[in-house]
Design an enzyme around this catalytic site. Structure first.
Site, mmCIF file in Angstrom:
data_model
loop_
_atom_site.group_PDB
_atom_site.id
_atom_site.type_symbol
_atom_site.label_atom_id
_atom_site.label_comp_id
_atom_site.label_asym_id
_atom_site.label_seq_id
_atom_site.Cartn_x
_atom_site.Cartn_y
_atom_site.Cartn_z
ATOM 1 N N PRO A 2 6.239 26.931 52.068
ATOM 2 C CA PRO A 2 7.142 28.073 52.252
ATOM 3 C C PRO A 2 8.861 27.830 51.533
ATOM 4 O O PRO A 2 9.308 26.951 52.640
ATOM 5 C CB PRO A 2 7.135 28.511 53.679
ATOM 6 C CG PRO A 2 6.957 28.179 54.067
ATOM 7 C CD PRO A 2 6.048 27.309 53.842
ATOM 8 N N GLU A 3 9.098 27.653 50.323
ATOM 9 C CA GLU A 3 10.592 27.204 50.546
ATOM 10 C C GLU A 3 11.084 28.777 49.842
ATOM 11 O O GLU A 3 10.959 29.600 50.134
ATOM 12 C CB GLU A 3 10.955 26.173 49.447
ATOM 13 C CG GLU A 3 9.944 25.126 49.802
ATOM 14 C CD GLU A 3 10.305 24.224 48.395
ATOM 15 O OE1 GLU A 3 11.298 24.083 48.411
ATOM 16 O OE2 GLU A 3 9.785 23.115 48.493
#
Length: 283
Positions: A2-3
DNA sequence: CATTACCTGCAA
DNA sequence: TTGCAGGTAATG
């Protein structure tokens, strides 16, 4: 996983589904290191019975506002995912935290690598989390001038600077490579060497890469799912990241992969070349 | 700034 | 069997 885009999409898809519900029980907390603060027993006590008032995101943290005034902060790190599950769903062995809601549904925090983290924060704790992070790159305050200010005087290579959450929050390995590709900037360029035009291009590249990912539901390399369990499709639209040996979409040169700041780094050696000394002097 | 650690699963 | 993975914190 996840960014910024994936965390935003995970937070929104979770928040929409659970806002207004009450957490009646905390189940299946079988990996205590997941809970950073407070101690796990206190964490469970303070969470049980609380109603969800709202949600948000700061950096790569998902924030769940509770009616007690506290905030449940969740970080997915590399392989975490949050999903809303029906009453009778059974958690698999990688699910290390389950929130039972008052309508029977459940929130599963699944994380095969066990890097994901949970915190329960009061107002001061939330302020500290906020203060530990830098600018939100999609905010109105993040202007070209602001980015120039952030880069000024920093001799560090631009890629590790983009990954530094205390400077700009939410960019990770994928979108650092993608932003630099958009801006035609080599990942090892010293940050303070960038010309005015390059800073503007980088600002645009950062936003373009992040917004494109949001539009495409995030990037799913392996584990990422939104809270409905759906994968993203942005991995089908990468320009540089994970495209070693493939042609640059802009100039057709072959994308190469190296290591920068201990991270796999993909870029086009032709259109992201380091300018010659003569070129630098001219700028 | 570089290295190591934290974990597991998967592809090479 | 080895090396690598979307992240970050803790070490020299």
């Amino acid at each position: 996983m996840p960014e910024l885009p994936e965390v935003q999409l995970a937070a929104d898809s979770l928040g929409v589904q659970i806002a207004g519900t009450r957490i009646v029980r905390v189940e299946r907390l079988d990996w205590y290191r997941m809970v950073e603060t407070p101690a796990p027993d206190t964490f469970i006590t303070l969470l049980t019975g609380r109603q969800v008032r709202g949600w948000g995101r700061r950096a790569k943290w998902i924030l769940i506002d509770l009616d007690s005034g506290w905030t449940l902060a969740l970080h997915l790190r590399m392989s975490g995912s949050l999903t809303v599950q029906p009453v009778d769903a059974l958690p698999d062995p990688h699910t290390h935290l389950v929130l039972r809601l008052d309508d029977g549904r459940q929130v599963f925090f699944r994380d095969p690598r066990k890097f994901g983290r949970a915190r329960l924060l009061d107002a001061d704790g939330l302020a500290a989390l906020d203060a530990a992070h830098g600018d939100e790159p999609l905010s109105d305050a993040f202007t070209v001038e602001r980015l120039a200010e952030l880069l000024r005087g920093r001799k560090r290579a631009i890629k590790p600077l983009l990954l530094d959450q205390s400077v700009i929050a939410g960019i990770g390995n994928i979108y650092a490579d993608e932003a630099l590709w958009h801006a035609r900037i080599h990942p090892l360029r010293p940050a303070s060497d960038l010309s005015t035009d390059e800073v503007a291009a980088l600002h645009d590249g950062i936003r373009t890469a992040l917004r494109q990912a949001l539009t495409n539901g995030g990037s799913t390399l392996r584990d990422y799912r939104n809270s409905y369990g759906a994968r993203g499709t942005n991995q089908d639209h990468f320009n540089a990241y994970d495209r070693e040996g493939q042609p640059c979409p802009r100039c057709s040169a072959t994308i190469i992969k190296t290591v920068v700041a201990q991270r796999g780094t993909h870029y086009c050696p032709a259109c992201q070349a380091i300018p010659s000394a003569a070129t630098i002097r001219r700028e």
